[in-house]
Design an enzyme around this catalytic site. Structure first.
Site, PDB file in Angstrom:
ATOM      1  N   GLY A  49       0.840  -1.383   0.038  1.00  0.00           N
ATOM      2  CA  GLY A  49       0.007  -0.111   0.016  1.00  0.00           C
ATOM      3  C   GLY A  49       0.850   1.238  -0.053  1.00  0.00           C
ATOM      4  O   GLY A  49       2.204   1.281  -0.108  1.00  0.00           O
ATOM      5  N   ASP A 102       2.190  -3.000   8.395  1.00  0.00           N
ATOM      6  CA  ASP A 102       1.263  -3.117   7.141  1.00  0.00           C
ATOM      7  C   ASP A 102       0.242  -1.976   7.358  1.00  0.00           C
ATOM      8  O   ASP A 102      -0.012  -1.297   8.569  1.00  0.00           O
ATOM      9  CB  ASP A 102       0.764  -4.636   7.104  1.00  0.00           C
ATOM     10  CG  ASP A 102       0.120  -4.797   5.781  1.00  0.00           C
ATOM     11  OD1 ASP A 102       0.145  -3.839   4.930  1.00  0.00           O
ATOM     12  OD2 ASP A 102      -0.186  -5.879   5.464  1.00  0.00           O
ATOM     13  N   GLY A 117      -6.989  -5.068   1.756  1.00  0.00           N
ATOM     14  CA  GLY A 117      -7.135  -5.641   0.468  1.00  0.00           C
ATOM     15  C   GLY A 117      -7.541  -4.270  -0.411  1.00  0.00           C
ATOM     16  O   GLY A 117      -7.712  -5.069  -1.638  1.00  0.00           O
ATOM     17  N   GLY A 118      -7.401  -3.186  -0.105  1.00  0.00           N
ATOM     18  CA  GLY A 118      -8.005  -2.152  -1.256  1.00  0.00           C
ATOM     19  C   GLY A 118      -7.100  -2.059  -2.410  1.00  0.00           C
ATOM     20  O   GLY A 118      -7.474  -1.479  -3.497  1.00  0.00           O
ATOM     21  N   GLU A 125      -0.518 -10.480   2.637  1.00  0.00           N
ATOM     22  CA  GLU A 125      -0.389  -9.807   3.809  1.00  0.00           C
ATOM     23  C   GLU A 125      -1.091 -10.619   5.117  1.00  0.00           C
ATOM     24  O   GLU A 125      -0.529 -10.509   6.346  1.00  0.00           O
ATOM     25  CB  GLU A 125      -1.342  -8.597   3.723  1.00  0.00           C
ATOM     26  CG  GLU A 125      -0.859  -7.664   2.751  1.00  0.00           C
ATOM     27  CD  GLU A 125      -1.815  -6.555   2.535  1.00  0.00           C
ATOM     28  OE1 GLU A 125      -3.023  -6.475   2.835  1.00  0.00           O
ATOM     29  OE2 GLU A 125      -1.479  -5.318   2.074  1.00  0.00           O
TER      30      GLU A 125
HETATM   31  O1  LIG Z   1      -4.342  -4.579  -0.439  1.00  0.00           O
HETATM   32  C1  LIG Z   1      -3.755  -3.675  -0.111  1.00  0.00           C
HETATM   33  C2  LIG Z   1      -3.459  -3.541   1.546  1.00  0.00           C
HETATM   34  O2  LIG Z   1      -4.434  -4.269   2.198  1.00  0.00           O
HETATM   35  C3  LIG Z   1      -3.093  -2.134   1.934  1.00  0.00           C
HETATM   36  O3  LIG Z   1      -2.298  -2.118   3.022  1.00  0.00           O
HETATM   37  C4  LIG Z   1      -4.497  -1.278   2.269  1.00  0.00           C
HETATM   38  O4  LIG Z   1      -5.176  -1.218   1.053  1.00  0.00           O
HETATM   39  C5  LIG Z   1      -3.899   0.228   2.792  1.00  0.00           C
HETATM   40  O5  LIG Z   1      -3.258   0.945   1.892  1.00  0.00           O
HETATM   41  P1  LIG Z   1      -2.827   2.517   2.017  1.00  0.00           P
HETATM   42  O6  LIG Z   1      -1.937   2.425   3.070  1.00  0.00           O
HETATM   43  O7  LIG Z   1      -2.363   2.709   0.594  1.00  0.00           O
HETATM   44  O8  LIG Z   1      -4.060   3.092   2.389  1.00  0.00           O
END
Ligand SMILES: O=C[C@H](O)[C@H](O)[C@H](O)COP(=O)(O)O
Length: 252
Positions: A49, A102, A117-118, A125
């Site tokens: 992410g 994470d 999982g966005g 993960e």
């Molecule tokens: O699939 C992506 C992951 O789970 C990311 O850790 C989650 O989407 C958060 O991402 P970001 O730090 O870009 O908001």
């Protein structure tokens, strides 16, 4: 405004101030690494992410950076680990991880359950998070849920599925009460569905406000074709949030 050699207008990088959200991500990541990385760490998990980009950056500045290997959760972080001068390892080599950092799409207070999982990286993960007793989440202030998961993150629970099962899984998700089920598309970046790092499809299933994430997770995992879900239940030790005013807060 300057012109580059192709005569296009561009803004010099130094004049672009970091946005509030971006600096919140950075402060969360930096503080989480500084306050949690054990001095004798040997194996460090790094998730995926936009927030963990700063985790990799800070790990790459640590004095003991040559003493530990980093386990990525997908292609993105594999590259960032190398770019930051860190040592790359695999979960097959190191199935026990000292600490993992994470990001998250939404965090519920109290039990610190997560939607993840966005960015389509949830399976690896969850594998890395399962391999440590020290799972530390980094996020900006927008990820704080007032109470239940599914409040701020309203795109649905990301679910990784074996490709030819997606129609069957969609039917079962609707039977379980999902209000909307979408096979995630690549959009302008790819015609057709998103393909995960494990060559699977990704479904987003909207269950509204999730009062019992553990029960929902169990039901989802029982559907044939579901590889993993983006519900991370009872896994998180601490969450570092970067706040809008440049400070940070910790839930634990
Ligand atoms: O699939 C992506 C992951 O789970 C990311 O850790 C989650 O989407 C958060 O991402 P970001 O730090 O870009 O908001």
């Amino acid at each position: 405004m300057l012109r580059n050699t192709s005569n296009r207008l561009f803004t010099p990088l130094r004049t672009i101030a970091m946005s509030g959200v971006e600096s919140a991500k950075k402060i969360a990541a930096y503080k989480a690494v500084e306050e949690n990385l054990p001095g004798d760490a040997k194996v460090v998990g790094v998730g995926s992410g936009s927030t963990v980009v700063y985790v990799a950056e800070r790990l790459g500045q640590m004095a003991n950076k040559n003493q530990f290997v980093c386990i990525p959760t997908g292609f993105q972080l594999k590259q960032l680990i190398l770019d930051n001068g860190l040592t790359l390892g695999t979960i097959e080599q190191y199935p026990t991880i000292d600490i993992a950092f994470d990001g998250a799409d939404e965090v519920s207070p109290g039990k610190l359950d997560l939607i993840k999982g966005g960015g389509a990286c949830l399976f690896q993960e969850k594998l890395v998070a399962s391999a440590t007793d020290n799972f530390v989440v980094v996020a900006d202030f927008r990820k704080k849920s007032p109470q239940y998961l599914g409040t701020n993150w309203n795109k649905g629970v990301p679910i990784e599925v074996v490709p030819n099962s997606w129609v069957y899984v969609t039917r079962r998700l609707k039977e379980l009460g999902a209000k909307q089920v979408i096979l995630r598309q690549g959009g302008s970046a790819k015609a057709g569905p998103v393909i995960t790092d494990n060559n699977n499809f990704l479904i987003d299933a909207d269950f509204g406000s999730i009062k019992d994430p553990a029960a929902l997770n169990t039901k989802l995992l029982a559907i044939v074709g579901v590889v993993e879900t983006g519900l991370f239940v009872n896994m998180t030790k601490k969450v570092y949030f970067g706040d809008e005013d440049g400070t940070h807060s910790v839930w634990q």
